[in-house]
Design an enzyme around this catalytic site. Sequence first.
Site, PDB file in Angstrom:
ATOM      1  N   ARG A  47      24.384   4.348 -74.295  1.00 56.70           N
ATOM      2  CA  ARG A  47      25.123   3.224 -74.886  1.00 56.70           C
ATOM      3  C   ARG A  47      24.233   2.015 -75.146  1.00 56.70           C
ATOM      4  O   ARG A  47      24.641   1.095 -75.860  1.00 56.70           O
ATOM      5  CB  ARG A  47      26.296   2.825 -73.973  1.00 56.70           C
ATOM      6  CG  ARG A  47      27.422   3.837 -73.926  1.00 56.70           C
ATOM      7  CD  ARG A  47      28.640   3.302 -73.184  1.00 56.70           C
ATOM      8  NE  ARG A  47      28.370   3.030 -71.780  1.00 56.70           N
ATOM      9  CZ  ARG A  47      28.489   3.918 -70.790  1.00 56.70           C
ATOM     10  NH1 ARG A  47      28.884   5.157 -71.066  1.00 56.70           N
ATOM     11  NH2 ARG A  47      28.236   3.590 -69.542  1.00 56.70           N
TER      12      ARG A  47
ATOM     13  N   HIS B 138      27.512   7.809 -54.477  1.00 57.37           N
ATOM     14  CA  HIS B 138      28.024   7.564 -55.821  1.00 57.37           C
ATOM     15  C   HIS B 138      28.850   8.728 -56.344  1.00 57.37           C
ATOM     16  O   HIS B 138      29.810   8.522 -57.099  1.00 57.37           O
ATOM     17  CB  HIS B 138      26.904   7.267 -56.817  1.00 57.37           C
ATOM     18  CG  HIS B 138      27.448   6.890 -58.171  1.00 57.37           C
ATOM     19  ND1 HIS B 138      27.594   7.808 -59.191  1.00 57.37           N
ATOM     20  CD2 HIS B 138      27.931   5.712 -58.640  1.00 57.37           C
ATOM     21  CE1 HIS B 138      28.117   7.194 -60.249  1.00 57.37           C
ATOM     22  NE2 HIS B 138      28.334   5.933 -59.950  1.00 57.37           N
TER      23      HIS B 138
ATOM     24  N   PHE C  64      36.945   8.130 -59.579  1.00 60.09           N
ATOM     25  CA  PHE C  64      37.213   7.480 -60.861  1.00 60.09           C
ATOM     26  C   PHE C  64      37.734   8.482 -61.887  1.00 60.09           C
ATOM     27  O   PHE C  64      38.733   8.233 -62.569  1.00 60.09           O
ATOM     28  CB  PHE C  64      35.939   6.815 -61.381  1.00 60.09           C
ATOM     29  CG  PHE C  64      36.070   6.255 -62.775  1.00 60.09           C
ATOM     30  CD1 PHE C  64      36.766   5.091 -63.003  1.00 60.09           C
ATOM     31  CD2 PHE C  64      35.508   6.915 -63.859  1.00 60.09           C
ATOM     32  CE1 PHE C  64      36.894   4.581 -64.293  1.00 60.09           C
ATOM     33  CE2 PHE C  64      35.622   6.417 -65.145  1.00 60.09           C
ATOM     34  CZ  PHE C  64      36.318   5.253 -65.356  1.00 60.09           C
TER      35      PHE C  64
ATOM     36  N   HIS D  34      32.238  -2.073 -66.530  1.00 64.43           N
ATOM     37  CA  HIS D  34      30.888  -2.459 -66.134  1.00 64.43           C
ATOM     38  C   HIS D  34      30.094  -2.946 -67.343  1.00 64.43           C
ATOM     39  O   HIS D  34      30.473  -2.730 -68.484  1.00 64.43           O
ATOM     40  CB  HIS D  34      30.165  -1.334 -65.370  1.00 64.43           C
ATOM     41  CG  HIS D  34      29.530  -0.272 -66.215  1.00 64.43           C
ATOM     42  ND1 HIS D  34      29.473   1.035 -65.836  1.00 64.43           N
ATOM     43  CD2 HIS D  34      28.877  -0.310 -67.411  1.00 64.43           C
ATOM     44  CE1 HIS D  34      28.835   1.740 -66.739  1.00 64.43           C
ATOM     45  NE2 HIS D  34      28.461   0.950 -67.710  1.00 64.43           N
TER      46      HIS D  34
ATOM     47  N   GLU E  95      24.654  -2.873 -72.571  1.00 66.06           N
ATOM     48  CA  GLU E  95      25.852  -2.147 -72.979  1.00 66.06           C
ATOM     49  C   GLU E  95      27.025  -2.601 -72.119  1.00 66.06           C
ATOM     50  O   GLU E  95      26.833  -3.201 -71.047  1.00 66.06           O
ATOM     51  CB  GLU E  95      25.651  -0.635 -72.848  1.00 66.06           C
ATOM     52  CG  GLU E  95      25.307  -0.146 -71.459  1.00 66.06           C
ATOM     53  CD  GLU E  95      26.511   0.229 -70.600  1.00 66.06           C
ATOM     54  OE1 GLU E  95      27.568   0.598 -71.142  1.00 66.06           O
ATOM     55  OE2 GLU E  95      26.387   0.149 -69.373  1.00 66.06           O
TER      56      GLU E  95
ATOM     57  N   SER F  80      29.571  -4.093 -62.077  1.00 63.52           N
ATOM     58  CA  SER F  80      30.617  -3.072 -62.131  1.00 63.52           C
ATOM     59  C   SER F  80      31.842  -3.596 -61.394  1.00 63.52           C
ATOM     60  O   SER F  80      31.784  -3.853 -60.178  1.00 63.52           O
ATOM     61  CB  SER F  80      30.108  -1.779 -61.481  1.00 63.52           C
ATOM     62  OG  SER F  80      31.078  -0.768 -61.532  1.00 63.52           O
TER      63      SER F  80
END
Length: 357
Positions: free
Chosen positions: A184, A305, A312, A326, A143, A225
């Site tokens: 995805r 993370h 983000f 990404h 994806e 990414s």
Amino acid sequence: MESAIDTHLKCPRTLSRRVSEDYTPPFPMFVARGDKAIQQTVMAYFGVQFEDESKRPQALAAFQHIIGTFSLADGPLSHDLTHHVDNQDHHNLMAVAYWTDPAAYCRWLRSDDVNGWWSADERLDEGLGYFREIIAPRADQFETLYAFTEDFPGIGGVMGERGTGSTVSGEIEEHGYWGSMRDRIPASQVDWMEATEDLVVVSGDPSKDGRVIVRGHDNIAVIRSGQEWSAAGEEERNLFFDEILPSLQDGMDFLRDNGAEMGCYSNRFVRSIDIDGNELDESYNIGHWRALDKLERWAESHPTHLRIFVTFFRVVAGLEKLRLYHEVSVSDAKDQMFEYINCHPQTGMMRDAQALA
């Protein structure tokens, strides 16, 4: 609003998505749309490794030789170049190359100019390390995700007809929630994409110089990414360097140094360079994981993370020229190759590979 999974890759679901059918994402994101004729891609990482700074000119010359072979018949449709220093203080020059025709890749790989150079005894005596890490995911095994709609990097730049740039989706549904990455990937409609075996050293000894071949296993997950700020103005550059990069660097360093306990085989946070080794305004992470669930678990629960994710979410709606993206893939063991020549034993798949019984 449309699904991230293209219409020709849809099938009746036997596994549910992670959100309800009436979910609405909090901001727009997009995916690359590829030519329906593309059934499988090749994502290849070619590296030159050196420790002593005095070896840089020799390493750069070897790196440029590898890049030169890309212009041979059946070479990659696209490639980019990177540099990083790993946690053993070794420099790594790495070229990342993409094909949308595995047969063309195989012809290129087996050509005398390519295979002869990699196989030559001279590679063992140059005082440099080399590696090739190749994955070939099918079209239903990867994806993409972009906060922009043109000039896609990586695999998104070659998925169009005859290797041209991809078309772009409209705003997609599957993003902005935990599990959207899996949703995805077209294979997620019917497959948990689990890992059932281990990495195995099938040739050579990682603790000694020489050639080492590691056998992979089904469903190794690979994430690229990226962040690109070449066209960003002062405000967005400050946003990247002052707010995004610190939390991103912490997360990437954690995975580089402690990834084994999380199921991360290898994590490289790289800076893009030109063919002469000069830095460009782009960075990205290349992470190899035991399986998608290990990547998901870190993403959903680990503080390193969560800080990246929160940052983000806070800034993405206001981005204009700062490009974030990404790509994530899984692949079958038969479609992987991991080969190392004179690399230190913590390089890539060697760190976690078991000796062949």
